[in-house]
Design a protein around this motif. Structure first.
Motif, PDB file in Angstrom:
ATOM      1  N   GLU A 187      13.155  -0.126  -6.542  1.00  0.00           N
ATOM      2  CA  GLU A 187      11.988   0.453  -7.211  1.00  0.00           C
ATOM      3  C   GLU A 187      11.053   1.114  -6.208  1.00  0.00           C
ATOM      4  O   GLU A 187      10.564   2.230  -6.432  1.00  0.00           O
ATOM      5  N   LEU A 188      10.846   0.440  -5.069  1.00  0.00           N
ATOM      6  CA  LEU A 188       9.969   1.009  -4.034  1.00  0.00           C
ATOM      7  C   LEU A 188      10.570   2.274  -3.444  1.00  0.00           C
ATOM      8  O   LEU A 188       9.879   3.290  -3.276  1.00  0.00           O
ATOM      9  N   HIS A 189      11.862   2.222  -3.097  1.00  0.00           N
ATOM     10  CA  HIS A 189      12.505   3.400  -2.510  1.00  0.00           C
ATOM     11  C   HIS A 189      12.561   4.549  -3.513  1.00  0.00           C
ATOM     12  O   HIS A 189      12.497   5.725  -3.110  1.00  0.00           O
ATOM     13  N   SER A 190      12.681   4.229  -4.789  1.00  0.00           N
ATOM     14  CA  SER A 190      12.634   5.281  -5.801  1.00  0.00           C
ATOM     15  C   SER A 190      11.271   5.959  -5.787  1.00  0.00           C
ATOM     16  O   SER A 190      11.168   7.192  -5.854  1.00  0.00           O
ATOM     17  N   LEU A 191      10.228   5.136  -5.671  1.00  0.00           N
ATOM     18  CA  LEU A 191       8.876   5.690  -5.591  1.00  0.00           C
ATOM     19  C   LEU A 191       8.711   6.539  -4.339  1.00  0.00           C
ATOM     20  O   LEU A 191       8.152   7.642  -4.390  1.00  0.00           O
ATOM     21  N   LEU A 192       9.222   6.035  -3.211  1.00  0.00           N
ATOM     22  CA  LEU A 192       9.102   6.782  -1.952  1.00  0.00           C
ATOM     23  C   LEU A 192       9.869   8.092  -2.015  1.00  0.00           C
ATOM     24  O   LEU A 192       9.378   9.138  -1.564  1.00  0.00           O
TER      25      LEU A 192
ATOM     26  N   SER B  33       8.136  10.548  -4.113  1.00  0.00           N
ATOM     27  CA  SER B  33       7.017  11.117  -3.371  1.00  0.00           C
ATOM     28  C   SER B  33       7.499  12.138  -2.353  1.00  0.00           C
ATOM     29  O   SER B  33       6.919  13.219  -2.219  1.00  0.00           O
ATOM     30  N   MET B  34       8.569  11.797  -1.632  1.00  0.00           N
ATOM     31  CA  MET B  34       9.109  12.728  -0.635  1.00  0.00           C
ATOM     32  C   MET B  34       9.644  13.985  -1.296  1.00  0.00           C
ATOM     33  O   MET B  34       9.451  15.102  -0.797  1.00  0.00           O
ATOM     34  N   LYS B  35      10.334  13.812  -2.418  1.00  0.00           N
ATOM     35  CA  LYS B  35      10.848  14.975  -3.126  1.00  0.00           C
ATOM     36  C   LYS B  35       9.703  15.835  -3.627  1.00  0.00           C
ATOM     37  O   LYS B  35       9.759  17.074  -3.579  1.00  0.00           O
TER      38      LYS B  35
ATOM     39  N   GLU C  13       9.078  19.613  -2.590  1.00  0.00           N
ATOM     40  CA  GLU C  13       8.905  20.669  -3.585  1.00  0.00           C
ATOM     41  C   GLU C  13       7.577  21.385  -3.376  1.00  0.00           C
ATOM     42  O   GLU C  13       7.480  22.617  -3.528  1.00  0.00           O
ATOM     43  N   GLY C  14       6.560  20.609  -3.000  1.00  0.00           N
ATOM     44  CA  GLY C  14       5.272  21.236  -2.725  1.00  0.00           C
ATOM     45  C   GLY C  14       5.330  22.145  -1.514  1.00  0.00           C
ATOM     46  O   GLY C  14       4.781  23.253  -1.520  1.00  0.00           O
ATOM     47  N   ILE C  15       6.006  21.657  -0.468  1.00  0.00           N
ATOM     48  CA  ILE C  15       6.148  22.484   0.735  1.00  0.00           C
ATOM     49  C   ILE C  15       6.925  23.752   0.413  1.00  0.00           C
ATOM     50  O   ILE C  15       6.584  24.851   0.863  1.00  0.00           O
TER      51      ILE C  15
ATOM     52  N   GLN D 202       4.184   4.058   5.205  1.00  0.00           N
ATOM     53  CA  GLN D 202       3.037   4.732   5.820  1.00  0.00           C
ATOM     54  C   GLN D 202       3.349   6.192   6.134  1.00  0.00           C
ATOM     55  O   GLN D 202       2.525   7.084   5.895  1.00  0.00           O
ATOM     56  N   LYS D 203       4.554   6.458   6.639  1.00  0.00           N
ATOM     57  CA  LYS D 203       4.929   7.837   6.954  1.00  0.00           C
ATOM     58  C   LYS D 203       4.992   8.689   5.694  1.00  0.00           C
ATOM     59  O   LYS D 203       4.545   9.846   5.688  1.00  0.00           O
ATOM     60  N   VAL D 204       5.576   8.122   4.645  1.00  0.00           N
ATOM     61  CA  VAL D 204       5.650   8.880   3.398  1.00  0.00           C
ATOM     62  C   VAL D 204       4.251   9.164   2.868  1.00  0.00           C
ATOM     63  O   VAL D 204       3.958  10.286   2.419  1.00  0.00           O
ATOM     64  N   PHE D 205       3.396   8.167   2.949  1.00  0.00           N
ATOM     65  CA  PHE D 205       2.030   8.356   2.461  1.00  0.00           C
ATOM     66  C   PHE D 205       1.297   9.386   3.315  1.00  0.00           C
ATOM     67  O   PHE D 205       0.540  10.227   2.799  1.00  0.00           O
ATOM     68  N   GLN D 206       1.511   9.337   4.631  1.00  0.00           N
ATOM     69  CA  GLN D 206       0.909  10.336   5.508  1.00  0.00           C
ATOM     70  C   GLN D 206       1.439  11.727   5.197  1.00  0.00           C
ATOM     71  O   GLN D 206       0.683  12.707   5.201  1.00  0.00           O
ATOM     72  N   LYS D 207       2.732  11.816   4.946  1.00  0.00           N
ATOM     73  CA  LYS D 207       3.316  13.108   4.579  1.00  0.00           C
ATOM     74  C   LYS D 207       2.697  13.618   3.281  1.00  0.00           C
ATOM     75  O   LYS D 207       2.389  14.808   3.141  1.00  0.00           O
ATOM     76  N   GLN D 208       2.523  12.689   2.350  1.00  0.00           N
ATOM     77  CA  GLN D 208       1.910  13.054   1.070  1.00  0.00           C
ATOM     78  C   GLN D 208       0.485  13.543   1.284  1.00  0.00           C
ATOM     79  O   GLN D 208       0.065  14.567   0.713  1.00  0.00           O
ATOM     80  N   GLU D 209      -0.280  12.827   2.124  1.00  0.00           N
ATOM     81  CA  GLU D 209      -1.654  13.235   2.393  1.00  0.00           C
ATOM     82  C   GLU D 209      -1.700  14.583   3.096  1.00  0.00           C
ATOM     83  O   GLU D 209      -2.542  15.436   2.796  1.00  0.00           O
ATOM     84  N   SER D 210      -0.761  14.780   4.058  1.00  0.00           N
ATOM     85  CA  SER D 210      -0.712  16.052   4.768  1.00  0.00           C
ATOM     86  C   SER D 210      -0.400  17.192   3.810  1.00  0.00           C
ATOM     87  O   SER D 210      -1.003  18.269   3.890  1.00  0.00           O
ATOM     88  N   MET D 211       0.530  16.962   2.928  1.00  0.00           N
ATOM     89  CA  MET D 211       0.889  17.993   1.968  1.00  0.00           C
ATOM     90  C   MET D 211      -0.278  18.297   1.034  1.00  0.00           C
ATOM     91  O   MET D 211      -0.572  19.467   0.745  1.00  0.00           O
ATOM     92  N   GLU D 212      -0.963  17.260   0.570  1.00  0.00           N
ATOM     93  CA  GLU D 212      -2.117  17.477  -0.292  1.00  0.00           C
ATOM     94  C   GLU D 212      -3.215  18.223   0.449  1.00  0.00           C
ATOM     95  O   GLU D 212      -3.907  19.082  -0.122  1.00  0.00           O
ATOM     96  N   GLU D 213      -3.382  17.909   1.725  1.00  0.00           N
ATOM     97  CA  GLU D 213      -4.371  18.622   2.533  1.00  0.00           C
ATOM     98  C   GLU D 213      -4.001  20.097   2.652  1.00  0.00           C
ATOM     99  O   GLU D 213      -4.860  20.981   2.576  1.00  0.00           O
ATOM    100  N   MET D 214      -2.686  20.372   2.844  1.00  0.00           N
ATOM    101  CA  MET D 214      -2.225  21.755   2.892  1.00  0.00           C
ATOM    102  C   MET D 214      -2.518  22.460   1.573  1.00  0.00           C
ATOM    103  O   MET D 214      -2.924  23.641   1.549  1.00  0.00           O
ATOM    104  N   PHE D 215      -2.303  21.765   0.474  1.00  0.00           N
ATOM    105  CA  PHE D 215      -2.594  22.358  -0.821  1.00  0.00           C
ATOM    106  C   PHE D 215      -4.091  22.650  -0.971  1.00  0.00           C
ATOM    107  O   PHE D 215      -4.481  23.695  -1.524  1.00  0.00           O
TER     108      PHE D 215
END
Length: 1159
Positions: free
Chosen positions: A429-434, A437-439, A443-445, A504-517
């Motif tokens: 369940e956690l890896h599915s969430l991760l 998020s990565m996907k 897609e955002g990138i 943490q890395k996935v969350f950081q990637k998510q934050e970085s992507m949101e910041e880019m947006f």
């Protein structure tokens, strides 16, 4: 247990008591305690019948013993007489013998003297009690009278305890004993047969002995069984039970025989009654019947007692065997449960990806399926133990704790299995969430990277891009991580340091992507807001504004070109607005550049993510194959599914896949992950590990063998079972192809990364890594063909590095040698596969093997080889742009090669020229070294002036002779520009030295196609060097390979210089700017005569015979890629064909060694 043993002891005691009673009764029946005699012992004495027990009884039931008339009575030994009387008196019951016996002595045919002796002997020897003695005296008158007188006078001699009555006749006897109790010889009716009586007595006594012995044997056997100690293992218990059962069977057989014999005796005694129901058995017969019946009853009782004892003993042994089996099964099941529990405890990993966790869940499910068998066995064994307890087993105290322990182990395993499954589902369940998020981030990138910057400059484009971004961000509620702390709390049970770091890395990637947006939204909103500002009308300014769409450049031009400064200065308000608009556009442009860089960075990260994710998936797939297939081949439980053709073939089937897996899992994947934040530098990672990628060559070389083995065994049940366990949709052969697919995937990913990193720091490393990977792919491909060569006697490694390989059509032509060789010249092409090495070129015939699938495993039959030290080439063959010639030993053997395409031909020709050029370069350095040594030892030559010298003329003449002499030159044409008016007076000198120069030309290498002269100014130097080369056996400047286009190509594209010579034009040129310019067309042959000023060359078009000047820059474009420009000579036929050659004495000049080359 004590209860069971006590029951057996009681049964044994009861059986022993009964058996003792049987023995006593038997002794009593046979009077063994009084007279230990049997009929069988004195059978011969009884057969004499001098006395017998007829079975008759007196009036008071006294047994009657008859002494019949026996003439030899006096001759009977005393011992026999005593034995017979003793035995006869022991037969009747003790009650009857206590009353006393009646003796009937028949002496009717005897003399008185004999009667007297018989009576006295009987009276003296009779062992029992006597009630009455009846004597039938002699019937003769004399003897009867004599007996009366004698008896009266000798009465005292017959004093006995009982009276003796002398009877004269049988009727008198019947007055004492009833007629029915007397035998027929005494006038009675009693049926008596002495032989039958003897037979019955013998059988009865034998039966009695048998019964007694059987009782004793049963008693002994029972004692043995009772004293047997119970063993502690199944095998011994089973053996004892089997042995005791076998003995018991023999005992039963003996008892059955005894019973059968007893019933037979009983039937024999009753035989008269069977024949005549009115027949009355005498007392002795009745006693015999009673005796036998009594023995039979006792034997039956004995059998019943024994059966009862045996049942309890057998139950004890069977329960013991059950206990031992239970204990053994308990040990085995407990050991299996311990192993299973230990393996289950090893399932501590929570996975590093969704696919990994899915694989682990499948492994856990497979493990649970396998373990269920052990758990079911344990539960069944516990149930079996409870059944033993309910059946009143004697070892309840031992069975009950084991049942409880088994139940506890099963419950504990089930609980732990459920716990592990829940944890993995939580991890899934956690890896599915991760991964969602990565996907989502990817897609955002991709969305950011795919938004065209130029379209976003307009209001509609900016608003459309904003809508796309807002629409995408709305999908984040379902896909992104909302709160990090909430995730930590919810998945606390499975979060280890690595997984926590990954979150943490996935969350950081998510934050970085949101910041880019957010940044992109800000930029787009500015652009959209800028476009909506109202544009105030301005006065039209002069042409400057109408000519340029950009206000600032137009403004600038207007101010520069206007004659009046006042008229060119706009109103103040308009100027400020124009300045503001110019500033906005400059900011937009700088923003566009920044957006482009940002997009490239996003694309680089996208490629890097793909590289790492596919690498992880690749490692997982390799692990899955190694564990699910390779390891299972060593599993004893799967051995029966492996076909004989697959036995001990694991290394053939999987090659060095395990080595590849360890390299990627332990080294390469981890190093790739270090570059995740610096994707443009990933080329260094490949370069550092480039040597390790050589392991793929070994795998690919083994691939044909692996494919062949797979085709033979693909239907094997082993593969089907493994595929079923792994739940793979594809069969094993698809996974065996993964390493081949992976090594080819790297070059595609590197190309993509290089495409987005051209201006980055690591671009050079990426290019070098790409080149190296392509080189590995080529080496792998070449090596797979090279190992398929058959029939070559030498060592292929001695031929040097394999440079090229491919299939061609080949024609052969042998211009020298025997006439038959010429006749054998082939007009139809041969299909040959050529292998170009550094030292030789091999000709092989390709043979396709029968087969299907990934590869048909071709093989190459070796035909011949050519030593590269004696090889030359003709680049162009008239009539076909795909053909070229390889000739050998100065065109003694010519091979016309037709490539599939002109591009392949060009590649091969270039590669062969590189090999030959490198050989010439090596020989040139050796010749220069020798020339330098000779120069130091010889006087210097005289200086020459600008006019052609004697030596120069000699060299020129020599070149002209080579043109016209095919034997010495064989198609070589020098491209040197020869002076038009040589000194004819010097011809004799040149002619006289022809043989010398011819010999010298064979010793040294000639590099035809190079210009002999660089320019007119260098003519003196050239002639001098030609002369020096002739005198010192050195190299002339005309032979310098570094002055040729080949040398320039070898050294680098930027260093190539034009030199005089003939070339083939590859592009049209028509310069109309000058009347002296020269027009050329593609295919024309031109000769570069000399270089002029300002970068111009004086060129002659040999096709049109026109001359003119052409800029050097244009010449480089016209002939820079021309094969003639890269070639080393022009053909003598004028077709533009060129040759590169080395003489047959190359090995002598260069001291090269090459062995086992077949021409």
């Amino acid at each position: 247990m004590r209860f069971g043993l006590r029951n057996e002891e009681m049964a044994l005691e009861e059986m022993v008591q009964r058996l003792d009673a049987v023995s006593q009764d038997t002794d009593e029946i046979m009077h063994q305690d009084i007279v230990p005699l049997c009929a069988a012992d004195i059978e011969d004495q009884l057969k004499k019948q001098f006395a017998y027990l007829s079975g008759g009884r007196g009036q008071d039931g006294c047994p009657v013993i008859t002494f019949p008339d026996y003439p030899a009575f006096s001759e009977i030994p005393e011992k026999e007489f005593q034995n017979v009387l003793t035995y006869l008196t022991s037969i009747p019951s003790l009650q009857d013998t206590g009353i006393g016996f009646i003796l009937v002595i028949d002496r009717r045919q005897d003399k008185w003297t004999s009667v007297k002796a018989s009576v006295l002997r009987i009276a003296a020897s009779f062992p029992g009690n006597l009630q009455l003695v009846l004597v039938l005296r002699p019937t003769g008158f004399l003897q009867r009278t004599l007996s009366d007188i004698a008896f009266k006078f000798n009465r005292d001699e017959f004093k006995m305890k009982v009276p003796i009555i002398m009877l004269s006749s049988v009727p008198e006897l019947q007055s004492y004993i009833d007629k029915t109790q007397l035998t027929e010889d005494l006038g009675g009716t009693l049926d008596y047969c002495h032989s039958r009586w003897l037979s019955h007595r013998t059988a009865i006594e034998s039966f009695a002995v048998m019964v007694k012995q059987t009782a004793q044997m049963l008693q002994s056997f029972g004692t043995e069984l009772a004293e047997t100690e119970l063993p502690n293992d199944v095998q011994s218990t089973s053996s004892i039970l089997s042995a005791h059962t076998e003995k018991k069977g023999k005992m039963k057989e003996d008892m059955m025989l005894a019973l059968k014999e007893g019933h037979a005796i009983l039937e024999s005694i009753r035989e008269p009654l069977t024949k005549n129901p009115e027949y009355n058995l005498n007392q002795d017969q009745l006693d015999n019947q009673t005796t036998v019946q009594r023995l039979l009853d006792q034997l039956g009782e004995t059998e019943a007692a024994f059966d009862e004892f045996w049942a309890k003993h057998q139950q004890k042994l069977e329960q013991c065997l059950q206990l031992r089996n239970f204990e053994q099964n308990f040990r085995e099941v407990k050991a299996i449960l311990d192993v299973v529990s230990e393996k289950l405890s090893a399932f501590t990993d929570v996975g590093n990806s969704y696919a990994h966790v899915e694989h682990m869940l499948k492994d856990l499910a497979s493990f649970e399926e396998k373990s269920n068998e052990a758990v079911q066995k344990a539960r069944a064994l516990s149930l079996e133990g409870n059944q033993l307890i309910q059946s009143k087993h004697y070892a309840v105290d031992s069975i009950l704790p084991k049942c409880n322990e088994l139940q506890h182990l099963c419950d504990e395993f089930t609980t732990e299995m459920s716990k592990r499954r829940n944890l993995l589902h939580k991890s899934l369940e956690l890896h599915s969430l991760l991964e969602k998020s990565m996907k989502w981030c990817d897609e955002g990138i991709y969305l950011l990277a795919s938004q065209p910057v130029d379209k976003c400059q307009s209001q509609d484009g900016a608003e459309s891009a904003l809508q796309e971004i807002e629409k995408f961000l709305d999908t984040g509620t379902k896909n992104k991580i909302q709160e990090l702390n909430k995730v930590y709390k919810e998945y606390e049970s499975i979060l280890n340091p690595d997984l926590k770091e990954h979150v943490q890395k996935v969350f950081q990637k998510q934050e970085s992507m949101e910041e880019m947006f957010q940044k992109r939204q800000v930029s787009l909103k500015k652009l959209a807001a800028k476009q909506t500002r109202p544009v105030q009308p301005v006065a039209p300014r002069p042409e400057a504004f109408t000519k340029s769409p950009c206000p600032s450049p137009g403004l600038r031009r207007g101010s520069e070109n206007s004659p009046s400064s006042e008229s060119n200065i706009p109103k103040r308000g308009n100027y400020k607005r124009a300045k503001s608009e110019m500033s906005d556009i400059q900011q937009g442009r700088s923003g566009s550049v920044m957006d482009d860089e940002e997009n490239l960075a996003i694309l680089r990260r996208h490629v890097m993510n793909e590289l790492i994710e596919t690498e992880r998936a690749y490692v997982e797939e390799l692990l899955c194959v190694l564990e699910g297939y390779a390891a299972e081949m060593d599993n004893p439980l799967m051995t029966h599914l492996i076909s004989p053709a697959l036995q001990n073939k694991k290394d053939v089937l999987f090659g060095n896949m395990e080595e590849i897996y360890h390299f990627h899992n332990r080294i390469f994947l981890r190093e790739l992950e270090n570059y995740i934040d610096y994707p443009e530098l990933v080329g260094r990672c490949f370069l550092e590990r480039m040597e390790d990628f050589q392991i793929y060559e070994k795998y690919c070389q083994n691939k044909p063998r692996s494919e062949s083995l797979w085709r033979q065994c693909s239907d094997c049940a082993f593969f089907q079972e493994c595929q079923k366990k792994l739940d793979h949709k594809l069969s094993l052969d698809s996974y065996l192809l993964k390493p081949v697919q992976r090594i080819t995937k790297y070059q595609l990913l590197l190309k993509e990364m290089l495409k987005y990193s051209k201006n980055c720091e690591g671009a050079e490393d990426l290019q070098e890594a790409l080149t190296s990977i392509l080189g590995i792919l080529k080496a792998v491909n070449d090596s797979m063909h090279l190992i398929a060569i058959t029939g070559y006697d030498g060592n292929l490694n001695e031929l040097g590095k394999l440079l090229m390989q491919g299939s061609f059509s080949v024609w052969t032509d042998h211009k020298k040698g025997h006439a038959k060789v010429k006749d054998l010249a082939r007009f139809k092409p041969m299909q040959r596969h050529l292998f170009l090495h550094e030292k030789a070129v091999l000709f092989c015939k390709k043979r396709e093997e029968n087969g299907e699938g990934y590869e048909k495993a071709p093989s190459y039959s070796y035909k011949q080889s050519l030593n590269m030290t004696a090889v030359g080439i003709t680049e162009n063959v008239k009539g076909d742009v795909k053909k070229f010639e390889i000739w050998y030993n100065a065109r003694e053997e010519v091979y016309i090669i037709q490539a599939p395409t002109p591009e392949i031909k060009a590649t091969w020709v270039n590669e062969i020229r590189k090999v030959l050029t490198s050989q010439l370069q090596a020989c040139r350095e050796a010749s220069q070294h020798r020339a330098l040594e000779q120069t130091q030892s010889l006087p210097l030559p005289t200086s020459s002036n600008t006019s052609p010298s004697k030596n120069q003329t000699k060299s020129i003449k020599k070149l002209e002779e080579r043109k016209t002499d095919p034997a010495s030159l064989e198609g070589y044409v020098s491209s040197a520009s020869v002076p038009k008016n040589p000194d004819k007076s010097k011809d004799d000198t040149v002619t006289s030295s022809t043989s010398e120069s011819s010999a010298l030309s064979k010793k040294r290498f000639t590099l035809q196609g190079f210009a002999n002269l660089k320019s007119q100014k260098g003519w003196t130097k050239t002639s001098h060097s030609l002369d020096a080369s002739e005198d010192n056996d050195g190299w002339s400047s005309a032979e310098d390979p570094l002055n040729s286009s080949d040398a320039e190509e070898e050294g680098g594209a930027g260093l190539r210089k034009l030199v005089p010579g003939k070339y083939t034009v590859v592009a049209d040129h028509d310069e109309k700017g000058s009347p002296e310019s020269l027009a050329v067309k593609s295919g024309d042959i031109v000769e570069l005569l000399h270089e002029g000023e300002e970068g111009l060359w004086f060129v002659k078009n040999l096709t049109t015979s026109k001359e003119g000047w052409v800029p050097a820059s244009n010449l480089l474009a016209l002939i820079g890629n021309s094969k003639s420009a890269q070639s080393l000579s022009s053909s003598e036929s004028g077709t533009g064909s060129t040759f590169l050659s080395s003489s047959s004495s190359c090995s002598e000049s260069c001291n090269a060694t090459f062995s086992d080359i077949k021409g």
